[in-house]
Scaffold this motif. Structure first.
Motif, short mmCIF file in Angstrom:
data_model
loop_
_atom_site.label_atom_id
_atom_site.label_comp_id
_atom_site.label_asym_id
_atom_site.label_seq_id
_atom_site.Cartn_x
_atom_site.Cartn_y
_atom_site.Cartn_z
N LEU A 1 0.80 35.99 23.27
CA LEU A 1 2.00 36.01 22.44
C LEU A 1 1.59 36.03 20.97
CD1 LEU A 1 4.18 33.31 24.24
CD2 LEU A 1 4.34 35.79 24.44
N GLU A 2 2.33 36.80 20.19
CA GLU A 2 2.12 36.77 18.74
C GLU A 2 2.52 35.39 18.24
OE1 GLU A 2 3.66 39.87 16.24
OE2 GLU A 2 3.39 41.33 17.85
N THR A 3 1.65 34.80 17.47
CA THR A 3 1.82 33.42 17.02
C THR A 3 1.56 33.34 15.53
OG1 THR A 3 1.03 32.66 19.17
CG2 THR A 3 0.96 31.07 17.38
N TYR B 1 10.35 34.35 29.30
CA TYR B 1 11.58 33.82 28.70
C TYR B 1 11.24 32.50 28.04
CZ TYR B 1 13.75 37.29 31.67
OH TYR B 1 14.10 38.48 32.27
N ILE C 1 6.59 31.03 17.43
CA ILE C 1 6.40 31.99 18.52
C ILE C 1 7.75 32.56 18.90
CG2 ILE C 1 5.60 32.31 20.90
CD1 ILE C 1 3.80 29.81 20.38
N LEU C 2 7.87 33.87 18.88
CA LEU C 2 9.11 34.58 19.22
C LEU C 2 10.30 34.03 18.42
CD1 LEU C 2 8.79 34.93 23.10
CD2 LEU C 2 8.16 36.58 21.34
N TYR D 1 5.34 41.63 28.50
CA TYR D 1 3.90 41.65 28.25
C TYR D 1 3.26 42.66 29.19
CZ TYR D 1 3.92 38.51 32.30
OH TYR D 1 4.12 37.96 33.54
N ARG E 1 15.09 33.60 24.12
CA ARG E 1 14.16 34.67 23.78
C ARG E 1 13.60 35.31 25.04
NH1 ARG E 1 15.95 32.32 19.86
NH2 ARG E 1 15.04 32.11 17.82
N ARG E 2 13.42 36.62 24.99
CA ARG E 2 12.81 37.35 26.10
C ARG E 2 11.74 38.25 25.52
NH1 ARG E 2 13.34 42.48 27.75
NH2 ARG E 2 12.87 42.96 29.89
N GLU E 3 10.61 38.31 26.18
CA GLU E 3 9.49 39.14 25.74
C GLU E 3 8.86 39.77 26.96
OE1 GLU E 3 6.66 40.56 22.86
OE2 GLU E 3 8.59 39.59 22.62
#
Length: 135
Positions: free
Chosen positions: A22-24, A129, A86-87, A13, A9-11
């Motif tokens: 992080l959206e949880t 990541y 998460i993600l 911010y 996963r990559r995000e």
């Protein structure tokens, strides 16, 4: 010496925001709630607001009692097993809910999250990541 890690996963911010959020999603039984949580690699445990636990109908004080020392003092929290998402990664883990309503921030700490995943941060590029530890 070099090593290579792979992440699923990559995000990105905002570098202008205070901390990395992080959206949880927390799930308890059939109930779930979405919230933002801050990545806190120095936090001993994952800590969430009491109101979130109550919205999930968790009997807060029936959990594992823990005394947490913070920058501003000491607080009491109670641990409960939940599903933490998460993600897109789901973890069955123990998180803590604050005894006090005064705790206004949610934290993703070492026990319950960081010890179960691989985390890479490239702050210069505002990239995070993430993958399961055993992937």
């Amino acid at each position: 010496m070099s090593f290579q890690l792979s992440f699923t996963r990559r995000e990105t911010y905002s570098s202008l925001a205070s901390g990395i959020s992080l959206e949880t999603t927390l799930r308890f039984g059939e109930l779930f709630i979405n919230c933002d949580a801050k990545v806190d690699t120095g936090a001993e445990v994952c800590l969430f607001q009491r109101a979130i636990g109550e919205a999930l109908e968790i009997p807060i004080e029936k959990g594992v009692n823990k005394r947490l020392e913070t920058l501003t003092g000491v607080l009491t929290a109670y641990g409960h097993e939940v599903i933490l998402e998460i993600l897109g990664l789901q973890l069955q883990t123990v998180v803590y809910f604050a005894e006090s309503y005064e705790v206004k921030r949610n934290l993703l700490g070492r026990q319950g999250w960081l010890q179960l995943i691989r985390l890479g941060i490239v702050d210069y590029d505002s990239e995070l990541y993430l993958s399961m530890y055993d992937e």
